[in-house]
Design an enzyme around this catalytic site. Structure first.
Site, PDB file in Angstrom:
ATOM      1  N   PHE A 203       5.917   3.662   5.167  1.00 41.71           N
ATOM      2  CA  PHE A 203       4.638   2.995   4.903  1.00 41.71           C
ATOM      3  C   PHE A 203       4.607   2.471   3.489  1.00 41.71           C
ATOM      4  O   PHE A 203       5.022   3.147   2.546  1.00 41.71           O
ATOM      5  CB  PHE A 203       3.476   3.991   5.012  1.00 41.71           C
ATOM      6  CG  PHE A 203       3.307   4.649   6.340  1.00 41.71           C
ATOM      7  CD1 PHE A 203       4.009   5.806   6.657  1.00 41.71           C
ATOM      8  CD2 PHE A 203       2.402   4.140   7.268  1.00 41.71           C
ATOM      9  CE1 PHE A 203       3.816   6.444   7.880  1.00 41.71           C
ATOM     10  CE2 PHE A 203       2.202   4.784   8.487  1.00 41.71           C
ATOM     11  CZ  PHE A 203       2.919   5.930   8.797  1.00 41.71           C
ATOM     12  N   ASP A 204       4.026   1.291   3.327  1.00 39.85           N
ATOM     13  CA  ASP A 204       3.640   0.837   2.001  1.00 39.85           C
ATOM     14  C   ASP A 204       2.361   1.608   1.677  1.00 39.85           C
ATOM     15  O   ASP A 204       1.709   2.159   2.570  1.00 39.85           O
ATOM     16  CB  ASP A 204       3.392  -0.679   2.042  1.00 39.85           C
ATOM     17  CG  ASP A 204       2.757  -1.200   0.768  1.00 39.85           C
ATOM     18  OD1 ASP A 204       1.919  -2.111   0.858  1.00 39.85           O
ATOM     19  OD2 ASP A 204       3.081  -0.676  -0.323  1.00 39.85           O
TER      20      ASP A 204
END
Lengths: 365, 284
Positions: A203-204
């Site tokens: 995930f960013d």
């Protein structure tokens, strides 16, 4: 074990229990023992579109160039020819792996991944889709073929935790409805390089797990203001972003393995891959996760360096980011990337504000 | 004994060629409203109203494409009401401009016979017991789905959904139902129901084929409630073999069906037997 979804009083009624019991009896009585799908209320439901599950590029071309009637006829004529795997295929296989491990440890639990095929394809195309699912022996028992209508309304009805599609408009609509969603992009043949024993999800941070509040500061006031701001508000948790609940759902399943002493061999691993730097703005992120009671296995602070090479090493089954710039960088080096069209990042391209053009109002059916 | 009254305001269809559908008057006009003796205002709209409007749209489109079309919906209003209400029913139908070809007034006990003698292709009711009773007697019947959300009701497209758990199941699978506790009477009822579903499916298939994939005023669907994807695929192919290429398909595999049905908002729900087990339990 707390539930992954809120209990809806109205949802637990006698009729539904009957349907559930009938399904249980049906699957239990099958000669070829295939696992029955979990009770949606307790499951982590992932809805995939037909084009993310299978490679339908050639068929899509027929649809766009020759129209829907020719497209459906073509699909019917090739019904018994299985489709090739699509960009979400490796993810689906990984989800299935996690499910088998969970079933071994908790044979009576409904807390599993539930994969639903959610497509606005015509039902007659469905036969080819089901044949293809059979061909690869995927555990997808639930599907929704809307015959041309938008599937967005159905996402809630299926209690979807995550929706994956190739259609950016549908994904945007889903996010606006409060459902975690991302647009998937093709990236060449990576399946051979991915782990087949561990699901890896990357995930960013900003505008994916967290809201875009800090990103707004970067875009409008620059990096220096951003660093100052993050230090000042280090102890104030960021607001949540569209994928936070999905990370939470993954965490709940991870803890089921930890509870059985399987932390080292846990088949789910999560990564945070952020452009933030550990020194100046990373603390706030870690403290926010802690305040939410969420764990992430690896937090990687890139301080602005390109994400592609790092992701290439991680080889996640899916990587979520809100900025197309990062998605492209990931794709170029063979990572399966999914765009989350949320927040201020959508109005910018490579740091420049996109000119606002008058958009046609499209009819939403 | 029944009394059939033709509606002078509606052009009579060729009953032998048309899709004759009988709808109970309790569905078309709200029966719960206190009817004042001798009142003359039009009756309040019932659950079947959007269905009646949607049928009209289909008929109009068919006639636009071919003014000599005979495969049209031909509605009979079936009423068990007392004689004093008859003229009010007819007047209300006229008031709303409903496309009702004939009115059939009879006693409740004679309803099944009336349906049979009028060679009705489908009997529609919002009462599952009535639907099951008719199905057991070999009268093709289906449920008029009670559309709960007035904002989602469609009046410009007729939606017909078939349930596919029995259609798509092999003989062996149906045999296994005995272990689930179903009686012989109920199992026989499923077989009969499957037969009547077929007739109506064939007609819907033919009507659906008059229109293209997009922009059709008739939308057909399939839903399996508890079965696996293979049963749903088998049901799709069976319906296709009968000439019906459904537009939408939903395989629930035990997931709650109401949220989906509330979104789909079908007008007609063709039970192939197990949808409303309560109705069957009452009959066995």
């Amino acid at each position: 074990m707390s539930e992954i979804k809120p209990t809806d009083q109205a949802a637990t009624n006698a009729g539904e229990e009957k349907d559930w019991a009938a399904a249980k009896a049906f699957f239990d009585s099958l000669k070829t023992k295939k696992p029955r799908p979990p009770k949606p209320q307790y499951a982590v439901t992932i809805a995939v579109s037909s084009r993310t599950l299978f490679n339908m590029v050639a068929e899509r071309k027929i649809y766009e160039e020759e129209g829907v009637e020719k497209y459906v006829t073509y699909q019917q004529e090739h019904e018994n020819q299985p489709l090739m795997p699509g960009v979400a295929f490796p993810l689906v296989k990984a989800l299935m792996t996690v499910n088998s491990r969970l079933r071994q440890l908790y044979p009576d639990s409904e807390e599993l991944f539930d994969i639903v095929l959610m497509t606005n394809n015509h039902a007659q195309v469905g036969v080819r889709l089901i044949n293809s699912i059979n061909h690869y022996d995927l555990t997808i028992e639930r599907f929704c073929m809307t015959g041309g209508k938008s599937p967005i309304g159905y996402l809630k009805a299926y209690m979807t935790n995550l929706y994956l599609s190739k259609d950016g408009e549908k994904v945007t609509e889903a996010i606006e409805e409060g459902i975690a969603a991302a647009t998937m992009f093709a990236c060449g043949d990576v399946e051979n390089q991915l782990s087949d024993t561990q699901l890896k999800v990357a995930f960013d941070g900003d505008a994916v797990l967290f809201s875009d509040e800090s990103e707004i500061i970067v875009k409008q006031h620059g990096l220096d203001t951003f660093f100052e701001h993050e230090k000042e508000f280090e102890n104030k948790p960021l607001a949540q972003g569209p994928l936070k609940c999905f990370l939470e759902a993954l965490g709940k399943l991870q803890r089921k393995f930890y509870a059985k002493n399987e932390r080292m061999t846990c088949p789910i691993r999560t990564y945070l891959v952020t452009a933030r730097s550990a020194a100046s703005s990373g603390a706030r992120v870690l403290k926010t996760l802690r305040s939410w009671g969420l764990e992430i296995d690896e937090a990687l602070f890139l301080a602005g360096a390109p994400k592609g090479p790092l992701l290439q090493k991680i080889r996640p089954h899916i990587f979520f980011d809100d900025q197309m710039f990062h998605i492209e960088g990931a794709k170029e080096l063979g990572t399966i990337a999914a765009h989350v069209p949320y927040g201020i990042g959508q109005k910018y391209h490579k740091g420049e504000l996109i000119e606002q053009t008058v958009k046609d109002v499209k009819d939403k059916k | 004994m029944d009394s059939m009254v033709r509606n002078p305001d509606v052009k009579q269809r060729d009953a032998a060629q048309a899709v004759v559908v009988a709808v109970s008057s309790d569905a078309i006009f709200d029966p719960e409203v206190e009817q004042v003796h001798g009142a003359t205002e039009p009756l309040r709209k019932g659950d079947a109203f959007s269905f009646m409007k949607a049928i009209q749209v289909v008929n109009e489109r068919l006639l636009t494409m071919n003014s000599d079309e005979t495969l049209l919906f031909d509605v009979i209003l079936l009423s068990n009401d007392s004689e004093e209400k008859h003229s009010r029913i007819i007047a209300s139908a006229k008031h709303y401009g409903l496309d009702i070809g004939r009115f059939c007034f009879c006693n409740k006990e004679d309803s099944i016979e009336s349906l049979q003698s009028n060679k009705v292709k489908l009997f529609l009711s919002t009462d599952t017991k009535d639907v099951c009773k008719a199905l057991q007697k070999g009268v093709p019947a289906a449920l008029l789905f009670r559309q709960t959300d007035p904002h989602h009701q469609t009046e410009d497209q007729l939606k017909v959904v078939f349930s596919g758990d029995v259609i798509g199941s092999s003989e062996e699978m149906l045999h296994g139902l005995r272990e689930q506790g179903f009686t012989e009477t109920q199992l026989q009822g499923f077989k009969t129901a499957k037969g009547s579903v077929k007739e109506f499916a064939v007609l819907m298939g033919e009507m659906r084929r008059r229109f293209g994939l997009e922009g059709s005023p008739l939308c057909t669907g399939l839903m399996t409630v508890w079965s696996s994807r293979d049963v749903c695929a088998s049901a799709l192919k069976t319906l296709r073999g009968w000439g019906l290429l459904v537009d939408e398909a939903f395989c629930m595999a035990g997931a709650p069906r109401s949220p989906i049905l509330n979104l789909v908002q079908p007008h007609i729900l063709c039970l192939d037997g197990l949808y409303h087990m309560e109705g069957f339990t009452a009959m066995s």
